[in-house]
Write a protein that holds these residues in place. Structure first.
Motif, mmCIF file in Angstrom:
data_model
loop_
_atom_site.group_PDB
_atom_site.id
_atom_site.type_symbol
_atom_site.label_atom_id
_atom_site.label_comp_id
_atom_site.label_asym_id
_atom_site.label_seq_id
_atom_site.Cartn_x
_atom_site.Cartn_y
_atom_site.Cartn_z
ATOM 1 N N VAL A 105 -88.782 -18.110 31.936
ATOM 2 C CA VAL A 105 -87.606 -18.881 32.574
ATOM 3 C C VAL A 105 -86.672 -19.502 30.780
ATOM 4 O O VAL A 105 -87.305 -20.177 30.245
ATOM 5 N N TRP A 106 -85.869 -19.408 31.197
ATOM 6 C CA TRP A 106 -84.666 -19.897 30.284
ATOM 7 C C TRP A 106 -83.892 -20.883 30.688
ATOM 8 O O TRP A 106 -83.220 -21.123 31.583
ATOM 9 N N ARG A 107 -83.928 -21.772 29.600
ATOM 10 C CA ARG A 107 -83.361 -23.217 30.153
ATOM 11 C C ARG A 107 -82.801 -23.203 29.221
ATOM 12 O O ARG A 107 -82.338 -23.283 27.633
ATOM 13 N N VAL A 108 -81.410 -24.147 28.363
ATOM 14 C CA VAL A 108 -80.273 -24.768 28.471
ATOM 15 C C VAL A 108 -80.488 -25.854 28.301
ATOM 16 O O VAL A 108 -80.606 -27.134 29.635
ATOM 17 N N ARG A 109 -79.977 -27.201 27.292
ATOM 18 C CA ARG A 109 -80.041 -27.914 26.907
ATOM 19 C C ARG A 109 -79.153 -28.550 26.446
ATOM 20 O O ARG A 109 -78.799 -27.791 25.176
ATOM 21 N N HIS A 110 -78.224 -29.749 26.980
ATOM 22 C CA HIS A 110 -77.344 -30.556 25.867
ATOM 23 C C HIS A 110 -78.304 -31.809 26.082
ATOM 24 O O HIS A 110 -78.197 -32.512 26.717
ATOM 25 N N ASP A 111 -77.281 -32.659 24.952
ATOM 26 C CA ASP A 111 -77.422 -34.122 24.417
ATOM 27 C C ASP A 111 -75.898 -34.888 24.484
ATOM 28 O O ASP A 111 -75.221 -34.358 23.759
#
Length: 201
Positions: free
Chosen positions: A89-95
């Motif tokens: 599973v490829w996940r992207v996160r931005h804060d």
């Protein structure tokens, strides 16, 4: 760390360096790296008590910038590989941090060779600073996570060219039209893919 007053937050955002996460160009230091160098820096958490081996680019290259009056603190990618079958599973996160009305991200738009992907975020977390002073406009924080199909991840990775500072744009669609456009670094995506492929082999 951004302070909680609107004036201080605005001053900090105005002084922040421009960065791919906010749209125009990748940082020069990041653009100098190769996927192999990124892969060597990828954090790997291999805990035998967990079902997945986790690969993360969080510590690879941290920077920040401002777009659409929003401070983008960092963006990173994560791959979660199952132990049994090797599925990923490829996940992207931005804060993000901003002032004003609460933003409500409902969709994420990403361009691919197959057209525009419209992805529902897997997680949207929001919280406000506890200012304790009614005369102060407090900063709002937003963390957005979404999953990308592997075909899209590999296409972005294949877009990497040595020294290229062009980000792969991603748009967070707000329910009230206060969209924010951020970006992924193809070299960072390519490095994560390399790290996962090494483990698969």
């Amino acid at each position: 760390m951004l302070r909680t007053t609107l004036m201080t937050a605005a001053a900090v955002m105005a002084a922040a360096p421009a960065y791919a996460a906010v749209g125009d160009k990748l940082p020069a230091g990041l653009a100098k790296l190769s996927p192999d160098q990124i892969a060597d820096r990828v954090q790997v958490v291999d805990d035998p008590l967990e079902e997945h081996v986790v690969f993360s680019t969080k510590g690879v290259f941290r920077n920040s910038g401002v777009k659409d009056d929003v401070a983008v603190h960092d963006g990173f990618l994560e791959a979660r590989k199952t132990r049994a079958g090797g599925e990923v599973v490829w996940r992207v996160r931005h804060d993000l941090t901003y002032s004003g009305a609460r933003r409500d991200v409902k969709l994420v738009h990403v361009n691919t060779p197959d057209g525009l992907l419209k992805i529902a975020p897997g997680a949207v977390r929001r919280w406000s600073e506890d200012c304790g002073d009614v005369a102060v406009v407090c900063s709002q924080h937003l963390s957005v996570e979404f999953d990308l199909p592997e075909t899209a991840v590999r296409h972005i990775a294949a877009a990497w060219r040595p020294g290229d500072r062009t980000p792969w744009r991603v748009r967070f669609k707000d329910a009230r039209g206060q969209d924010v456009t951020v970006g992924l670094a193809p070299v960072e995506v390519a490095g994560l893919v390399d790290a996962v492929d090494r483990a698969r082999r």
